[in-house]
Design an enzyme around this catalytic site. Structure first.
Site, PDB file in Angstrom:
ATOM      1  N   THR A  37       0.842  -1.188   0.000  1.00  0.00           N
ATOM      2  CA  THR A  37       0.000   0.000   0.000  1.00  0.00           C
ATOM      3  C   THR A  37       0.876   1.236   0.000  1.00  0.00           C
ATOM      4  O   THR A  37       1.667   1.451   0.921  1.00  0.00           O
ATOM      5  CB  THR A  37      -0.924   0.023   1.237  1.00  0.00           C
ATOM      6  OG1 THR A  37      -1.762  -1.132   1.202  1.00  0.00           O
ATOM      7  CG2 THR A  37      -1.780   1.267   1.242  1.00  0.00           C
ATOM      8  N   GLY A 138       0.865 -13.220 -21.293  1.00  0.00           N
ATOM      9  CA  GLY A 138       0.139 -11.981 -21.076  1.00  0.00           C
ATOM     10  C   GLY A 138      -1.074 -12.172 -20.192  1.00  0.00           C
ATOM     11  O   GLY A 138      -1.211 -13.160 -19.454  1.00  0.00           O
ATOM     12  N   LYS A 191      13.241 -17.898 -20.386  1.00  0.00           N
ATOM     13  CA  LYS A 191      12.201 -16.910 -20.672  1.00  0.00           C
ATOM     14  C   LYS A 191      12.779 -15.717 -21.422  1.00  0.00           C
ATOM     15  O   LYS A 191      12.137 -15.146 -22.319  1.00  0.00           O
ATOM     16  CB  LYS A 191      11.547 -16.447 -19.367  1.00  0.00           C
ATOM     17  CG  LYS A 191      10.509 -15.319 -19.527  1.00  0.00           C
ATOM     18  CD  LYS A 191       9.394 -15.689 -20.485  1.00  0.00           C
ATOM     19  CE  LYS A 191       8.157 -14.798 -20.308  1.00  0.00           C
ATOM     20  NZ  LYS A 191       8.399 -13.378 -20.433  1.00  0.00           N
ATOM     21  N   HIS A 194      13.161 -16.719 -24.955  1.00  0.00           N
ATOM     22  CA  HIS A 194      11.791 -16.720 -25.494  1.00  0.00           C
ATOM     23  C   HIS A 194      11.406 -15.312 -25.921  1.00  0.00           C
ATOM     24  O   HIS A 194      10.901 -15.091 -27.027  1.00  0.00           O
ATOM     25  CB  HIS A 194      10.815 -17.245 -24.439  1.00  0.00           C
ATOM     26  CG  HIS A 194       9.364 -16.948 -24.714  1.00  0.00           C
ATOM     27  ND1 HIS A 194       8.810 -15.690 -24.546  1.00  0.00           N
ATOM     28  CD2 HIS A 194       8.356 -17.735 -25.143  1.00  0.00           C
ATOM     29  CE1 HIS A 194       7.533 -15.720 -24.861  1.00  0.00           C
ATOM     30  NE2 HIS A 194       7.229 -16.949 -25.232  1.00  0.00           N
ATOM     31  N   ASN A 195      11.648 -14.336 -25.050  1.00  0.00           N
ATOM     32  CA  ASN A 195      11.266 -12.966 -25.369  1.00  0.00           C
ATOM     33  C   ASN A 195      12.099 -12.408 -26.519  1.00  0.00           C
ATOM     34  O   ASN A 195      11.602 -11.616 -27.327  1.00  0.00           O
ATOM     35  CB  ASN A 195      11.411 -12.073 -24.137  1.00  0.00           C
ATOM     36  CG  ASN A 195      10.273 -12.270 -23.147  1.00  0.00           C
ATOM     37  OD1 ASN A 195       9.628 -13.310 -23.131  1.00  0.00           O
ATOM     38  ND2 ASN A 195      10.032 -11.279 -22.316  1.00  0.00           N
TER      39      ASN A 195
END
Length: 490
Positions: A37, A138, A191, A194-195
């Site tokens: 917060t 996504g 990853k 992959h990107n």
């Protein structure tokens, strides 16, 4: 009565975190969520979620870390979906005092693999376990099934496997697109590659679109139909599918939205990391580098507009047989995509060897068959190629892809040469073709480069008539000495 303990905790209720929590709950898991917060910025995030999309579900919300941690069953499993970088380190330090030995932290963000290496070691030094899990797909994938690439503390896998595989996408054969990758930062490394491939795919598709528009004079609906047709064959993939939809989409004013979007592309860094790591491993990743640099150049819109005033170019629709040329574009796109994947998997192979990760490249290809952004039909062919030749250092040299390239080469060459003649930029198509030419050239002009390096810096060279690994130095000018530089690769 004590409240029932949750199976997993999730921190970070932005788009990915919120949808992952809903995905987990839908698979029967009790979930605790926490979001920091920040007064005036992120107040009420937990309450809005619990009383909104999470209302009535088996999800408990918390605004304080001690209560959040204590709500979890042992060993605690906490998935962090926060911004990569310092935010992950800060959150780990906040969590450590409340964890017990054997608890598991999972970083599901796009963290740099080197950061994950460090975090795995840090967590294990304190008696905890750490997993760096690449997550692709996504918002839709987070909610309905993503491709998940976990790596790190190996003994954490049996504990988190049921949860992660339950929320993963399922390949057409029913296999979850989630499997253990390897130690340390290997999950985030996979990853990252992959990107990088994703960057390459998007640039290649953009060049195919631009070639159809500029060289063939096709309108948006005609181009949409071409991509829809391609999506029924060997190019079938998520990115081809959405490209067809994008090109035919109209905004609320009835205009084609694609024509209203500024030609300046953004990036978040994973493509750049892929190129940097490939360079560190001394592996070529030229197509993906071209895609990264092209995004950078696209952002220099004002400079490009100025340059255009000096060099307006002479692009024009120049092909009467549009159907035939579409087949050439198909060949250029398909062949270049194969190069992109070949380069990416070669980097994975080199990283596996150098870092002793023992990556299963065929298994990685299978993980990308559903859920992720680069999911495509020929990932099955890649998996099969590695099943037949696990030690292959380049996909283009495996039997299936050798034959594919032979069929595609003619059209590929036509597109690149025509684009050059018509002054149309196709940097990724060109990079891919030149990589293929270099790869398949028995001789390259690097002998001159080595001679130059030895001439000005005594960096030595190898000889054709001597064994590899034996280096020589020449006194090129006749007045130099015998001192030579050491040999090394950076």
């Amino acid at each position: 009565m004590d409240q029932k303990k949750s199976n997993i905790g999730l921190i970070g209720l932005a788009v990915m975190g919120e949808n992952l929590a809903l995905n987990m709950e839908s698979k029967g898991w009790e979930v605790s969520v926490y979001n920091r917060t920040v007064p005036g910025i992120e107040e009420g995030v937990v309450d809005r979620f619990i009383n909104g999309r999470g209302k009535g579900l088996h999800i408990q919300g918390y605004t304080a870390i001690p209560e959040f941690v204590s709500s979890l069953s042992l060993p605690r499993k906490i998935m962090m979906m926060v911004r990569a970088g310092e935010a992950v380190d800060e959150l780990m330090e906040q969590l450590f005092p409340y964890l017990d030995a054997g608890d598991i932290l999972i970083d599901g963000g796009n963290s740099n693999c080197e950061d994950t290496n460090r975090r795995v070691a840090l967590a294990e030094s304190k008696g905890f376990r750490f997993v760096g899990a690449g997550v692709s797909g996504g918002e839709e994938g987070a909610l309905n099934g993503a491709s998940i690439m976990p790596g790190g503390s190996a003994d954490a896998w049996p504990e988190i496997k049921p949860i992660l595989q339950s929320i993963a996408a399922k390949a057409p054969d029913g296999t979850p697109c989630c499997e253990w990758i390897g130690p340390a930062g290997s999950g985030h490394f996979v990853k990252m590659i992959h990107n990088g491939i994703e960057y390459g795919d998007m640039q290649l598709i953009a060049e195919a679109y631009w070639s159809m528009k500029q060289l063939l004079g096709l309108d948006n609906d005609e181009m949409s139909a071409v991509f829809a047709r391609w999506n029924k064959g060997k190019l079938r993939s998520y990115l081809i599918e959405i490209t067809s939809s994008i090109l035919s989409h109209k905004d609320s004013n009835g205009k084609y939205l694609i024509d209203e979007i500024l030609d300046a592309a953004g990036q978040k860094g994973t493509g750049k990391w892929a190129v940097i790591n490939a360079m560190e491993l001394n592996m070529p990743l030229g197509l993906i580098a071209s895609a990264v640099f092209e995004r950078s150049l696209s952002g220099q819109k004002e400079l490009r507009e100025k340059a255009h005033q000096y060099f307006p170019g002479d692009q024009q629709a120049s092909h009467d047989n549009k159907e035939e040329y579409q087949e050439h574009l198909f060949a250029a796109l398909y062949a270049s995509k194969l190069v992109s994947y070949a380069q990416g998997f070669a980097v994975l192979q080199q990283a596996s060897t150098q870092f002793s990760w023992k990556l299963d490249l065929g298994q990685i290809a299978k993980l990308w068959r559903a859920g992720c952004i680069i999911r495509s039909v020929f990932l099955n062919d890649i998996a099969s190629a590695y099943a037949a030749e696990p030690a292959s250092m380049n996909l283009l040299l495996t039997p299936y892809f050798r034959e594919e390239i032979k069929e595609l080469l003619k059209g590929w060459k036509i597109v690149v040469s025509d684009a050059a003649r018509e002054e149309l930029p196709v940097p990724a198509f060109s990079s891919a073709l030149n990589y293929f030419y270099s790869l398949t050239s028995q001789d390259l002009p690097a002998n001159l480069v080595q001679a130059q390096r030895d001439y000005f810096g005594a960096h030595t060279f190898e000889r054709r008539d001597a064994a590899r690994g034996k280096f020589f130095h020449e006194n090129w000018t006749g007045h130099g000495g015998d001192t030579q530089s050491g040999t090394y690769n950076v």
